[in-house]
Design a protein around this motif. Structure first.
Motif, PDB file in Angstrom:
ATOM      1  N   ASP A 264      67.539   9.357 -28.528  1.00  0.00           N
ATOM      2  CA  ASP A 264      67.039  10.062 -27.361  1.00  0.00           C
ATOM      3  C   ASP A 264      68.052   9.973 -26.210  1.00  0.00           C
ATOM      4  O   ASP A 264      68.680   8.936 -25.989  1.00  0.00           O
ATOM      5  CB  ASP A 264      65.704   9.426 -26.938  1.00  0.00           C
ATOM      6  N   LEU A 342      58.532   7.596 -28.398  1.00  0.00           N
ATOM      7  CA  LEU A 342      58.287   8.986 -28.756  1.00  0.00           C
ATOM      8  C   LEU A 342      59.361   9.516 -29.706  1.00  0.00           C
ATOM      9  O   LEU A 342      59.062  10.257 -30.654  1.00  0.00           O
ATOM     10  CB  LEU A 342      58.224   9.850 -27.493  1.00  0.00           C
ATOM     11  N   TYR A 343      60.601   9.129 -29.455  1.00  0.00           N
ATOM     12  CA  TYR A 343      61.690   9.580 -30.326  1.00  0.00           C
ATOM     13  C   TYR A 343      61.494   9.045 -31.740  1.00  0.00           C
ATOM     14  O   TYR A 343      61.672   9.779 -32.733  1.00  0.00           O
ATOM     15  CB  TYR A 343      63.023   9.111 -29.762  1.00  0.00           C
ATOM     16  N   ARG A 346      58.663  10.957 -33.481  1.00  0.00           N
ATOM     17  CA  ARG A 346      59.006  12.342 -33.827  1.00  0.00           C
ATOM     18  C   ARG A 346      59.995  12.430 -34.978  1.00  0.00           C
ATOM     19  O   ARG A 346      60.082  13.462 -35.640  1.00  0.00           O
ATOM     20  CB  ARG A 346      59.573  13.047 -32.592  1.00  0.00           C
ATOM     21  N   THR A 347      60.738  11.356 -35.214  1.00  0.00           N
ATOM     22  CA  THR A 347      61.721  11.365 -36.300  1.00  0.00           C
ATOM     23  C   THR A 347      61.232  10.578 -37.517  1.00  0.00           C
ATOM     24  O   THR A 347      61.219  11.093 -38.634  1.00  0.00           O
ATOM     25  CB  THR A 347      63.061  10.792 -35.810  1.00  0.00           C
ATOM     26  N   THR A 351      54.410  11.494 -39.280  1.00  0.00           N
ATOM     27  CA  THR A 351      54.607  12.947 -39.327  1.00  0.00           C
ATOM     28  C   THR A 351      55.991  13.332 -38.810  1.00  0.00           C
ATOM     29  O   THR A 351      56.225  14.481 -38.446  1.00  0.00           O
ATOM     30  CB  THR A 351      53.532  13.668 -38.491  1.00  0.00           C
ATOM     31  N   GLY A 352      56.914  12.364 -38.781  1.00  0.00           N
ATOM     32  CA  GLY A 352      58.252  12.626 -38.268  1.00  0.00           C
ATOM     33  C   GLY A 352      59.030  13.599 -39.110  1.00  0.00           C
ATOM     34  O   GLY A 352      58.829  13.720 -40.323  1.00  0.00           O
ATOM     35  N   ILE A 353      59.971  14.294 -38.494  1.00  0.00           N
ATOM     36  CA  ILE A 353      60.691  15.358 -39.192  1.00  0.00           C
ATOM     37  C   ILE A 353      61.612  14.813 -40.287  1.00  0.00           C
ATOM     38  O   ILE A 353      61.951  15.538 -41.224  1.00  0.00           O
ATOM     39  CB  ILE A 353      61.483  16.250 -38.213  1.00  0.00           C
TER      40      ILE A 353
END
Length: 429
Positions: A264, A342-343, A346-347, A351-353
């Motif tokens: 981030d 949060l980073y 999200r990764t 459910t991270g990418i």
């Protein structure tokens, strides 16, 4: 007396000098039961982070292998870990994930234990025989518990070497994540848990050794995260780097390109890299502190730049439960800690990418492991074979970033433990 099936010699599953592994090690139920006895029970396993225990009575429930465990801070502020099973009929004495308590009371028959594991109350104790002694019926405590840089580990093995010896040369690499801040680290945001259909070793070996999959499996995620939206440049895709292989089964891969930091922006801007170089040295800041990946044998893994630490809890040969925390430096401002949290979610959250790609791969690999032909395949772990050396920069044996070296080291350690009677087997002879 506990009856156990005879041990299986797993030597025939490996030809590690040639980088070959028999796929049966991922799905065979007898081998799974043996690894609970010979890999998990004797090893130091991650339990929690010290920051989860602020005051006496604080507790956290987890697992050592498939054994349920409760970790608690006693009135003396000492951390202890016990088998989460009542000595009367074996039911859990603590059924909450975490919290604070003065005692743990079994909801079946009411036997109650204090936070030091001592049996303090037995309903209808007047009906027990005269030789019944509460002192002999406390909770079963782990043989050893210790911490390293805030990480709490334990083992059932009274003969296990001290934790710092079991970590071996991995401590130099761990410190790139754990020793950035003189105040230490803490976890934020609780524990995220999810279940995957796949053998736990698939995840552990990937985090030890596998940068190879990144540009293929995570191509869409890398495209989304790149500044242009077209994906990273060729120099990042084919980044230079090293992979550390520890003789105790640990592994750490890391890029060494100065732009290999997908963290981030707020977190990146927070760090004083000159001060970090002074504290950790150039080699750690330019290597293990980047977008690397690592496993502490057998089932604790971490991602330094994301602040992700996780455990691959085994749930049978075909299933694992992932428990993941976000780790931050204690001195970070709150907004930076939240940005890191949060980073990470999200990764590499559930459910991270990136995380979704990995889970899909492991589940697909496991799904094809049960056929007669597919399940007896010989798998290729030859990448980087013969290219490991001591490079004079990074301690221990390292190879190129794109390598199966740490995976071979991981399975060498697994094989040796599987073929070695554990302390409890030696005592029973």
């Amino acid at each position: 007396m506990t009856l156990r099936e005879p041990p299986v010699d797993v030597s025939g599953c490996f030809d590690l000098d040639r980088g070959l592994i028999d796929r049966t090690i991922f799905a065979d139920p007898a081998l799974y039961r043996q690894e609970l006895r010979r890999v998990f029970a004797p090893s130091w396993l991650f339990l929690a982070h010290e920051s989860q225990f602020a005051k006496p009575g604080d507790f956290f429930t987890t697992y050592l292998g498939e054994d349920p465990v409760v970790v608690a801070m006693g009135r003396d502020r000492k951390l202890r870990a016990f088998l989460n099973a009542c000595r009367h009929r074996g039911m859990r004495v603590c059924r909450a994930d975490a919290g604070a308590a003065k005692a743990f009371t079994c909801s079946y028959h009411g036997w109650s234990y204090d936070t030091s594991g001592k049996l303090i109350n037995v309903p209808n104790d007047e009906d027990y025989p005269a030789h019944f002694d509460r002192e002999q019926w406390g909770l079963t405590e782990v043989a050893q518990l210790d911490t390293y840089q805030g990480l709490v580990f334990a083992t059932w093995n009274p003969d296990a070497p001290p934790l710092v010896e079991a970590l071996g040369g991995m401590t130099w690499y761990l410190d790139a994540m754990l020793d950035r801040d003189p105040a230490g680290t803490e976890v934020v945001g609780g524990v995220h848990k999810w279940v995957l259909e796949g053998n736990w070793k698939l995840a552990a070996e990937q985090f030890a050794s596998d940068w190879y999959h990144v540009n293929i499996s995570h191509a869409s995620a890398l495209m989304v995260m790149s500044p242009t939206g077209k994906g990273p440049t060729a120099e990042i895709v084919q980044t230079p780097g090293r992979q550390y292989t520890d003789p105790l089964g640990h592994g750490h891969g890391f890029p060494t390109h100065p732009k290999s930091r997908f963290d981030d922006r707020l977190v990146h801007a927070h760090y004083d890299y000159a001060a970090l170089r002074e504290r950790l040295g150039d080699a750690r800041v330019e290597g293990p502190m980047t977008t690397g990946h690592a496993t502490v044998f057998p089932n604790f893994s971490y991602l330094p730049v994301n602040g992700s630490i996780r455990v691959w809890h085994p749930k049978g040969p075909n299933r694992m439960e992932v428990w993941a925390w976000t780790l931050v430096d204690r001195s970070m401002p709150d907004e930076v800690k939240n940005a890191q949290r949060l980073y990470n979610l999200r990764t590499f959250g559930p459910t991270g990418i990136f995380e979704q790609d990995d889970g899909e791969n492991w589940s697909e690999v496991q799904a094809t492991a049960h056929g007669f032909v597919a399940g007896s395949m010989t798998l290729n772990y030859q990448m980087g074979l013969g290219l490991e050396s001591e490079d004079g920069i990074h301690p221990g044996t390292t190879g190129r970033l794109y390598s199966d070296g740490a995976a071979r080291g991981f399975y060498t350690r697994w094989r040796d433990l599987m073929n070695t009677p554990a302390w409890h087997e030696k005592d029973s002879r």
